[in-house]
Design an enzyme around this catalytic site. Structure first.
Site, short mmCIF file in Angstrom:
data_model
loop_
_atom_site.label_atom_id
_atom_site.label_comp_id
_atom_site.label_asym_id
_atom_site.label_seq_id
_atom_site.Cartn_x
_atom_site.Cartn_y
_atom_site.Cartn_z
N GLY A 66 0.84 -1.11 -0.04
CA GLY A 66 0.06 0.20 0.07
C GLY A 66 0.92 1.09 0.15
O GLY A 66 2.03 1.17 -0.53
N THR A 110 5.50 -2.86 11.57
CA THR A 110 5.08 -1.25 11.65
C THR A 110 3.64 -1.14 11.44
O THR A 110 3.02 -0.16 11.29
CB THR A 110 5.81 -0.27 11.14
OG1 THR A 110 5.92 -0.42 9.55
CG2 THR A 110 7.29 -0.25 11.68
N SER A 111 3.03 -2.60 11.34
CA SER A 111 1.43 -2.41 10.81
C SER A 111 0.40 -2.57 12.07
O SER A 111 0.25 -1.79 12.71
CB SER A 111 1.38 -3.26 9.37
OG SER A 111 1.32 -4.72 9.95
N ARG A 112 0.20 -3.86 12.31
CA ARG A 112 -0.40 -4.28 13.46
C ARG A 112 0.07 -5.77 14.00
O ARG A 112 0.42 -6.62 13.27
CB ARG A 112 -2.14 -4.65 12.94
CG ARG A 112 -2.71 -3.47 12.48
CD ARG A 112 -3.12 -2.70 13.66
NE ARG A 112 -4.10 -1.47 13.51
CZ ARG A 112 -3.82 -0.45 13.42
NH1 ARG A 112 -2.36 -0.19 13.34
NH2 ARG A 112 -4.43 0.62 13.21
N GLU A 167 -1.66 -4.37 23.33
CA GLU A 167 -0.87 -3.15 23.57
C GLU A 167 -1.59 -2.57 24.65
O GLU A 167 -2.72 -2.63 24.71
CB GLU A 167 -0.98 -2.37 22.41
CG GLU A 167 0.05 -2.92 21.24
CD GLU A 167 0.12 -2.12 19.99
OE1 GLU A 167 -0.78 -1.16 19.74
OE2 GLU A 167 0.38 -2.54 18.96
N HIS A 206 4.65 1.21 19.68
CA HIS A 206 3.76 1.88 18.75
C HIS A 206 3.87 3.34 18.37
O HIS A 206 2.91 4.16 18.48
CB HIS A 206 2.12 1.42 18.89
CG HIS A 206 1.19 1.51 17.93
ND1 HIS A 206 0.10 0.38 17.87
CD2 HIS A 206 1.30 2.18 16.88
CE1 HIS A 206 -0.62 0.67 16.95
NE2 HIS A 206 0.06 1.59 16.24
N ALA A 207 4.82 3.55 17.94
CA ALA A 207 5.21 4.96 17.76
C ALA A 207 5.69 5.63 16.42
O ALA A 207 6.02 6.71 16.12
CB ALA A 207 6.45 5.38 18.46
N ALA A 208 5.55 4.50 15.31
CA ALA A 208 5.96 4.82 13.96
C ALA A 208 4.99 5.78 13.64
O ALA A 208 5.53 6.52 12.49
CB ALA A 208 5.78 3.48 13.16
N ILE A 260 2.06 3.16 2.34
CA ILE A 260 3.20 3.17 3.25
C ILE A 260 4.61 2.34 2.54
O ILE A 260 5.74 2.67 2.56
CB ILE A 260 2.98 2.84 4.63
CG1 ILE A 260 2.16 3.88 5.37
CG2 ILE A 260 4.43 2.54 5.37
CD1 ILE A 260 1.45 3.48 6.49
#
Length: 318
Positions: free
Chosen positions: A152, A232-234, A263, A282-284, A154
């Site tokens: 996608g 860096t997704s889920r 999380e 979870h900071a991306a 990103i």
């Protein structure tokens, strides 16, 4: 008209408040963790601003005035989209607010892993004698292949960044084809081929039924021993137990994770004790600019609906 924040993810909501109030819409900020609490807080709401709490069928069907649920983020797995669609309620997201940030974060994790920066730093700070040979193998970027799971916005941005510093890039995405191959100079391959041939795997899949535990025990049996895996997704796209086992047994070289199955990460999670793992909270998505863009676009999605139009971004059709 009234909009309710279902759960607080930010310290301030001035941007949303300004945008909504300029259009005659009241903003009510609440912080709830249960269905009943959300229903009570939003019983007369025309719109919801949602971060991380689940917006279930029960909630949706208990709010008679509801017209739009606006998600702070790209993913919308916190919302029962089917129930919203059945009740003719728009579900909106902001799919383009952090493309640079997440692709930059993924790139940083890839480069840090490949160059083994974290173990170098840790050993030197422990006053241990160390030279480059102690951390071999370390390979040239242009000798390595990065496999992107999903292609996608990103992943496409990351692809260009990776190619510019020499990496070969392949991708798996059943929804992409010849045009993407031509436009980005990559090869689209089946997932099994990507698993077998990648030196680094970077995951960019949304969390849907077909991607839950997409990378699990069987997938990890196919990969190279020198593999680094980046997510860096889920979190639930990876079967975390299977990943931990592979890391503990040194069947892969390492992992760099910004997201987790649960999380915030549990203090007892074995990932916290592994020296071949890099973790970020979870900071991306985050930069000052991306958060400002997210908040304003989420609010504007609601304004468009409540003023009789359609949102700029929405995920369901009826």
């Amino acid at each position: 008209m009234k909009v309710v924040v279902t759960d607080m993810a930010f310290d301030a909501y001035e941007e949303e408040k300004t945008i909504l109030e300029e259009n005659g819409i009241e903003l009510i900020i609440t912080d709830n963790q249960s269905e009943d609490a959300i229903i009570e807080a939003a019983k007369d709401a025309d719109g919801l601003l949602n971060a991380n709490v689940q917006i279930t069928e029960k909630i949706i069907e208990s709010l008679p005035n509801l017209k739009v649920i606006s998600r702070y983020g790209i993913g919308y797995d916190t919302i029962d989209v089917k129930a919203a669609t059945s009740n003719k309620i728009y579900v909106t997201n902001v799919p383009d607010y952090c493309v640079d940030e997440v692709s930059d974060h993924a790139l940083t994790l890839i480069l840090t892993s490949c160059r083994k920066i974290v173990p170098m730093n840790d050993q030197l700070k422990k006053r241990n004698r160390l030279n480059a040979f102690d951390l071999a193998p370390i390979r040239r970027f242009n000798s390595q292949t990065v496999g992107l799971v999903s292609f996608g916005n990103i992943a496409k941005k990351l692809c260009k960044k990776l190619q510019s510093i020499g990496f070969n890039v392949i991708a798996y995405d059943p929804f992409c084809g010849i045009k993407e191959e031509k436009d980005y100079g990559i090869q689209l391959v089946p997932l099994e081929e990507l698993l077998r041939n990648s030196d680094i795997i970077s995951i960019h899949s949304p969390l849907v039924k077909d991607t839950y535990h997409l990378i699990g025990e069987e997938a990890l049996k196919l990969v190279k021993k020198n593999l680094f895996i980046v997510n860096t997704s889920r979190g639930p796209v990876i079967n975390e137990k299977a990943l931990i086992k592979a890391l503990q047994e040194k069947r892969i070289a390492g992992a760099a994770l910004d997201v987790f199955e649960i999380e915030p990460i549990d203090p007892n999670n074995p990932l916290l004790n592994l020296d071949n793992v890099i973790l970020t909270p979870h900071a991306a998505y985050y930069s000052d600019e991306s958060c400002s863009e997210l908040k304003s676009k989420a609010a504007k999605n609601i304004v468009n609906v409540l003023k009789g139009g359609v949102p700029e971004y929405w995920v369901n059709h009826f």
